[in-house]
Design a protein around this motif. Structure first.
Motif, PDB file in Angstrom:
ATOM      1  N   GLU A 165      21.456 -31.193   1.068  1.00  0.00           N
ATOM      2  CA  GLU A 165      21.054 -30.035   0.381  1.00  0.00           C
ATOM      3  C   GLU A 165      20.148 -30.459  -0.757  1.00  0.00           C
ATOM      4  O   GLU A 165      19.262 -30.031  -1.303  1.00  0.00           O
ATOM      5  N   LYS A 216      16.790 -32.259   0.411  1.00  0.00           N
ATOM      6  CA  LYS A 216      15.992 -31.286   0.571  1.00  0.00           C
ATOM      7  C   LYS A 216      15.535 -30.584  -0.481  1.00  0.00           C
ATOM      8  O   LYS A 216      14.186 -30.313  -0.597  1.00  0.00           O
ATOM      9  N   GLU A 272      13.199 -32.868  -2.328  1.00  0.00           N
ATOM     10  CA  GLU A 272      11.848 -33.146  -1.453  1.00  0.00           C
ATOM     11  C   GLU A 272      10.734 -31.929  -1.667  1.00  0.00           C
ATOM     12  O   GLU A 272       9.684 -32.049  -1.672  1.00  0.00           O
TER      13      GLU A 272
END
Ligand SMILES: N[C@@H](CCC(=O)N[C@@H](CS)C(=O)NCC(=O)O)C(=O)O
Length: 173
Positions: A141, A144, A147
Motif C-alpha cells: 500500500e 502504491k 508510485e
C-alpha cells in the motif's frame, strides 16, 4: 561554504547512503571513514556519544548526527548548489510527511507498532508468520501510494532529485 568534511560511514548502511547521495548531488568533497560497528572507533564514540551510530557528518570539526538531519544540514550549508527541498510550501509539507514516514526513530522498539515505510519494510524482512504477511500488504500500500505521488516524474522532486528521493531511495531499493 568551505571547511573540512568527514563522514563517519558504513558502506552497507542505508542511513549513511542518504548522506552519500546528498554529498554527491551537491558535489561536495569529503573524507569517508569506514566504521566497524563491532569495534567502533574512539572518534565515532566522541562524535556521537549518545547513540554511537553512523552516519555522523563532521564539518569543520563539529558533529551532526541523524541521517535526515544531516541531509537538511548539507542542503542549508551548500544552499547555492542543487537545492533538495521543494521551494513551494505545499510541496515542502508533503516532503516532510515522507520524511516522517521514512525515519526509524519514530518506532517504538520491541513493539509491532512500526507504522511507517521504514518500519514496515523491516517487519517484512525480519518478521514472522501472520505479522510478516500483514506487513507485506501494508508495504505494498505504501509503495502504491508513493508510485501514485511519483506519477510520470523521474523524481519526487520533479526533474531533479529532491529531499524525498534522498530519504526514500536507500530504504526502498
Ligand atoms: N536514525 C539514525 C539511524 C542510524 C543507524 O541505525 N545506524 C546503524 C547502522 S545502519 C548503526 O550505526 N548502528 C550501530 C548500533 O546500533 O550500535 C539515522 O537516521 O542516522
Amino acid at each position: 561554504m568551505e571547511g573540512k568534511v568527514v563522514l563517519l560511514d558504513l558502506w552497507a548502511s542505508t542511513f549513511a547512503m542518504r548522506v552519500r547521495i546528498a554529498l554527491a548531488e551537491k558535489g561536495i568533497k569529503y573524507e569517508s571513514k569506514e566504521e566497524n560497528l563491532f569495534n567502533k572507533s574512539a572518534f565515532l564514540l566522541e562524535m556521537n556519544p549518545i547513540h554511537k551510530k553512523v552516519p555522523v557528518l563532521v564539518h569543520v570539526g563539529k558533529p551532526i548526527c541523524e541521517s535526515l538531519v544531516i541531509v537538511e544540514y548539507i542542503d542549508e550549508v551548500w544552499h547555492d548548489r542543487a537545492p533538495l527541498p521543494p521551494s513551494d510550501p505545499y510541496q515542502r509539507s508533503q516532503a516532510r510527511i515522507f520524511k516522517y514516514l521514512s525515519q526509524e526513530d519514530v518506532l517504538i522498539k520491541g513493539s509491532k507498532l512500526y507504522h511507517n515505510i521504514y518500519g514496515t519494510g523491516r517487519r517484512v524482512r525480519t518478521g514472522k508468520g501472520e505479522d510478516k504477511e500483514i506487513a507485506k500488504k501494508e508495504l505494498l500500500e505504501y509503495l502504491k501510494t508513493m508510485e501514485g505521488k511519483l506519477g510520470d516524474k523521474h523524481f519526487f522532486g520533479g526533474d531533479n532529485i529532491g529531499f524525498v528521493d534522498v530519504a526514500l531511495v536507500p530504504i526502498t531499493s
